[in-house]
Write an enzyme that holds these catalytic residues in place. Structure first.
Site, PDB file in Angstrom:
ATOM      1  N   LYS A 204      43.476  31.635 -21.956  1.00  0.00           N
ATOM      2  CA  LYS A 204      42.578  31.850 -21.495  1.00  0.00           C
ATOM      3  C   LYS A 204      41.875  31.678 -22.140  1.00  0.00           C
ATOM      4  O   LYS A 204      41.967  31.226 -23.820  1.00  0.00           O
ATOM      5  CB  LYS A 204      42.799  33.591 -21.476  1.00  0.00           C
ATOM      6  CG  LYS A 204      41.235  33.654 -21.700  1.00  0.00           C
ATOM      7  CD  LYS A 204      40.906  35.503 -22.195  1.00  0.00           C
ATOM      8  CE  LYS A 204      39.541  36.208 -22.173  1.00  0.00           C
ATOM      9  NZ  LYS A 204      39.659  37.217 -22.066  1.00  0.00           N
ATOM     10  N   LYS A 261      41.914  31.473 -17.113  1.00  0.00           N
ATOM     11  CA  LYS A 261      40.306  31.314 -17.074  1.00  0.00           C
ATOM     12  C   LYS A 261      40.048  30.682 -17.643  1.00  0.00           C
ATOM     13  O   LYS A 261      40.206  30.840 -19.936  1.00  0.00           O
ATOM     14  CB  LYS A 261      40.228  33.007 -17.589  1.00  0.00           C
ATOM     15  CG  LYS A 261      39.374  33.399 -17.437  1.00  0.00           C
ATOM     16  CD  LYS A 261      39.291  35.131 -18.287  1.00  0.00           C
ATOM     17  CE  LYS A 261      37.054  35.941 -18.521  1.00  0.00           C
ATOM     18  NZ  LYS A 261      37.696  36.918 -18.863  1.00  0.00           N
TER      19      LYS A 261
END
Length: 337
Positions: A204, A261
């Site tokens: 992420k 992400k």
């Protein structure tokens, strides 16, 4: 009249693009409703759905309407939802203590959806940003200049067990604290929740694409800005090798599914992750990706239906097995036709 020019070619790849049926026969990547996970925002009370201005077409749902939305998604063939709470500001504090309340909004939402739509897979966010007054994903150090890794993990472990006991199928730690996947796995197993899986936000990045999401869960309001820096725990967008280190750690600690992400700006990372692991790979097409397509379409600069399809196709082609996307319902509806 001059003779028409003819190339002496054995290979003419266009032959297989000549008709729609030929193109269909040789299609390499196909989108299905079963590829999608729908992120949904839940609020307390019995109010009507609350549209989110920065995410056209997306709303926050009270639990009764959340259940209706989940039923509709399941009927369309979408197999999973990811639930995110938006709390009343009065419930937030420096430590995010509301995350551990036995009657927390998210736990009530999970129980209601699981009772009404038992076939639907439910995953929940394990992080403190919806619960803290400062908007960070964990508790701050005494100097308030960073997030305290180990104290945060201690809270996340308790949070994950509460969610598992409420009926969640997958807990999804999105905080990016070191060691949290292993600690959560140990705690779940010790609590008898061996069947609860972990979808780890393994890779992420500290992205600029999260602004509309922060509006949706109220962490931007809590922090007083969309531009809150989380650079001490989320990954540097410049670093490709670091992503592989994070992936390896989460895999070793017991992650069942790994995630990248954002998705669209990090297709190279999705491919790297796909090549490096045999675990299922998820990718999150985040709020900023969704919002920019909506905004360009509203201005007449892009065809929304075609660009949303192409953007999701690219994510799957890069190697994602499943995609969290705010387009899940629209895409499932389109693909069902």
């Amino acid at each position: 009249m001059a003779e028409s020019f003819k190339l002496d070619l054995t290979q003419r790849p266009r032959r297989l693009r000549r008709t729609a049926s030929l193109r269909q026969l040789v299609t390499e990547t196909v989108l299905r409703p079963a590829d999608f996970i729908a992120p949904l925002f839940v609020i307390d009370g019995k109010s009507a759905p609350q549209p989110i201005a920065s995410m056209p077409g997306v709303s926050r749902f009270a639990i009764n309407d959340l259940v209706k939305e989940c039923r509709a998604l399941a009927k369309l063939g979408v197999p999973a939802v990811a639930l995110f709470p938006k709390l009343d500001a009065r419930l937030k504090d420096e430590e995010g203590t509301a995350a551990l309340h036995e009657d927390a909004l998210i736990l009530r939402a999970v129980r209601a959806v699981k009772k009404a739509v038992p076939e639907l897979t439910i995953m929940t966010d394990i992080a403190l940003d919806p619960y803290t007054t400062h908007g960070h994903d964990g508790v701050l150090t005494p100097a308030r200049d960073d997030v305290d890794n180990d104290r945060t993990v201690e809270i996340l472990v308790k949070m994950a067990v509460l969610h598992a006991r409420a009926g969640v199928d997958l807990v999804a730690p999105s905080d990016m604290m070191d060691g949290r996947v292993g600690a959560i796995r140990q705690a779940l197993d010790a609590a008898g929740c061996t069947g609860t899986g972990i979808m780890a936000y393994s890779v992420k990045f500290a992205s600029a694409y999260y602004g509309p999401f922060r509006d949706a869960v109220g962490s931007a309001t809590a922090a007083g800005t969309h531009l809150l820096s989380k650079a001490t725990y989320q990954l540097d967008p410049a670093n490709r090798r670091t992503a592989m280190t994070e992936l390896a750690l989460d895999e070793a600690e017991g992650a069942d599914i790994v995630m990248v992400k954002p998705a669209g700006p990090y297709l190279d990372i999705i491919r790297d992750v796909r090549n490096a692991t045999n675990k299922p790979v998820a990718a999150y097409q985040v709020s900023g990706e969704y919002a920019q397509l909506q905004a360009a379409a509203k201005l007449g600069w892009l065809d929304l239906a075609r660009t949303r399809h192409e953007s999701l196709l690219a994510i799957k082609r890069a190697g994602a097995d499943m995609i969290l996307t705010y387009f899940a319902k629209e895409m499932a509806t389109e693909l069902k036709r």
